[in-house]
Design an enzyme around this catalytic site. Sequence first.
Site, mmCIF file in Angstrom:
data_model
loop_
_atom_site.group_PDB
_atom_site.id
_atom_site.type_symbol
_atom_site.label_atom_id
_atom_site.label_comp_id
_atom_site.label_asym_id
_atom_site.label_seq_id
_atom_site.Cartn_x
_atom_site.Cartn_y
_atom_site.Cartn_z
ATOM 1 N N LYS A 25 0.845 -1.193 0.000
ATOM 2 C CA LYS A 25 0.000 0.000 0.000
ATOM 3 C C LYS A 25 0.885 1.249 0.000
ATOM 4 O O LYS A 25 1.805 1.372 0.806
ATOM 5 C CB LYS A 25 -0.907 -0.015 1.229
ATOM 6 C CG LYS A 25 -2.151 0.843 1.099
ATOM 7 C CD LYS A 25 -3.140 0.552 2.219
ATOM 8 C CE LYS A 25 -4.442 1.295 1.999
ATOM 9 N NZ LYS A 25 -5.428 1.017 3.044
ATOM 10 N N GLU A 80 -19.295 -4.814 11.729
ATOM 11 C CA GLU A 80 -20.217 -3.955 12.464
ATOM 12 C C GLU A 80 -21.300 -4.752 13.192
ATOM 13 O O GLU A 80 -21.703 -4.383 14.306
ATOM 14 C CB GLU A 80 -20.854 -2.940 11.512
ATOM 15 C CG GLU A 80 -19.908 -1.856 11.016
ATOM 16 C CD GLU A 80 -19.046 -2.281 9.839
ATOM 17 O OE1 GLU A 80 -18.199 -1.486 9.404
ATOM 18 O OE2 GLU A 80 -19.219 -3.426 9.350
ATOM 19 N N ARG A 95 -25.185 -1.567 8.680
ATOM 20 C CA ARG A 95 -24.944 -3.001 8.531
ATOM 21 C C ARG A 95 -25.353 -3.777 9.783
ATOM 22 O O ARG A 95 -25.550 -4.983 9.728
ATOM 23 C CB ARG A 95 -23.464 -3.234 8.224
ATOM 24 C CG ARG A 95 -23.006 -2.569 6.939
ATOM 25 C CD ARG A 95 -21.487 -2.414 6.886
ATOM 26 N NE ARG A 95 -20.822 -3.683 6.717
ATOM 27 C CZ ARG A 95 -20.464 -4.198 5.541
ATOM 28 N NH1 ARG A 95 -20.741 -3.544 4.432
ATOM 29 N NH2 ARG A 95 -19.844 -5.344 5.464
#
Length: 629
Positions: free
Chosen positions: A293, A377, A405
């Site tokens: 990344k 979540e 969610r």
Amino acid sequence: MNYYIMLKESVVFFMQLLDKINNSTDIKSLNLSELNQLSLEIREFLINNISKTGGHLASNLGVVELTIALLYNFDFTNDKIVFDVGHQSYVYKILTDRKQRFNTLRRYKGLSGFPKREESKFDFFDTGHSSNSISASLGMARARDLKGEDYNIISVIGDGALTGGMVYEALNDLGFNHSKMLIILNDNEMSISVNVGGLQKCLNKVRLTPSYNKLKEKVHYKLDRKNSNKLVNIVRKIKNSFKSLFFTPIFFEDLGIRYIGPIDGNNIKDLNKILKKIKNLNEPIVLHVVTTKGLGYLPALQNPNQFHAVSKFDIKTGKISKPSGLTYSEAFGSSLVSLAKNNKKIVAITASMVTGTGLGEFSEIYPNRLFDVGITEEHAVTLAGGMATNGLKPIFVCYSTFLQRGFDQLLMDVCLQNLPVVFAIDRAGLVGNDGKTHQGIFDLSYLNMMPNMEILTPKCVEEMSVFLEYAFSKNNPISIRYPKGRNTYKLVPIKKIKNGKWEMISDGDKVIILATGKMVELACLAKQKLPKKYNPIIINALFIKPLDKEYLKKIVKQNYNVLTLEDNNIIGGFGQQVLYELNNLGFRQKIKILGYQDKFIDHGTIDELLVQEHMDINSIILEIKNLYK
């Protein structure tokens, strides 16, 4: 000299290739050297553009070679691809007919920062939330097979998204039914914060140790630049040997899905070789690629978290533009630290967003009282419920769009049992440039319908501490919702919250404005611009649920006309609840409900979107004048 400058020099030295790429098929005529050169040019293109527009930089720098290899080996005029979350799709956008418009990324009426079917024929599924790509891809595969068609379907999913339970539901289905599709597991060790959980321990065996990452960095940035190809190959072989000692693909294989990897996801030659071999296999496959990344830009490489979703920045220094003033997230974080000092029962839960939600300081001071559960979540909500049954004071800190969610868990595992869980709902209301999938304009609607739930919203950042103190004093579920960003108008913070009572901001006559949260600012600014003959009362409706019914009785008694302002969808929101209660009290005057209409709101700056949705100051002024008529 930073790495970006060195990259730029190398790009100038060679022929410019990106200008010649007008569609995805143009890539297929390039040789390996040209493909590698193209990857350098794309990185420069990304850095230059995102420094001006803002966006998801680090993740896209990491998938340049992977995206090029996918476009080189597959034909997306026929094949289909779904990017999980989708914030890593910028390179794909650039190389699929959107290069000329890339300078409009995340700008009003410009390109979306996420895949969007209405934007391009090359986007096959709208994404923006995590862990759903395998399910969507499998659905496409089922449809393909039922229709007797023949093409490839690819899901690109990051290792952070593997913490989401929906992934395992899809893998279980895929392994049992054995549909042909390719899952690219893009392993870069990061989602938004550093990934956590048992699965990450498994993947860490592939990555080996921190020394493996340092070795990889040295290989890419030092040895390659010295043309030490022989030494590079030796080191890579050593790394791969260590990986094979510490990792077996038993998890996927036992599900019935062939596992291949890990391979270097930043090496086009290796990617092309393996993709060519596996793309015609008639079975489900997981290809595990390891990427870096932020690769190609030193500030993003060193701080991938800061450059995950970045605003405008200076390329040479890596300094990120940041307006002055305390944000709501920062105010929340500092207030929570202060309260936790005197209340050891307070614990915090986050779904892989420690920094983004202002929990950085809390994590340093109280590491044993912070629980980062990854992108889960649903689990986070029920985990908080379990903690509450055992005497703790849990607070789940989550962006509004992601809390959706956990709807069933909110309703059944917290509200049904009336458990004292606090929900700190960040990014409530419009968030701006992230667009449809991230606008936090639905939380009032679904929370309002839940019995036992209280909903409060501060009007300014200085109120965060008193709101949290109130929330932890209660023995029922409480949601505190607050917007992205900072105050734009100086308001006097409330010093003490009285249960269920609203606050008068300014006195007046005839028309009363009931405003929630950030909308109090807009109401005050609108009143300032009104001619003196208009003098509406402004009320801070800090309690959205329960409503201040005593004040509503006063409204009916005084025959005020009413304007409600909320940073939420009007269906099921604050204004409709006010209207319902006023009707029950015999209200016969005029009422106007201002909120967002029954639709998804696209990307743009918050100010642009407020104008578009007729929620800006001038629109509020017009509604006030109409009510005075």
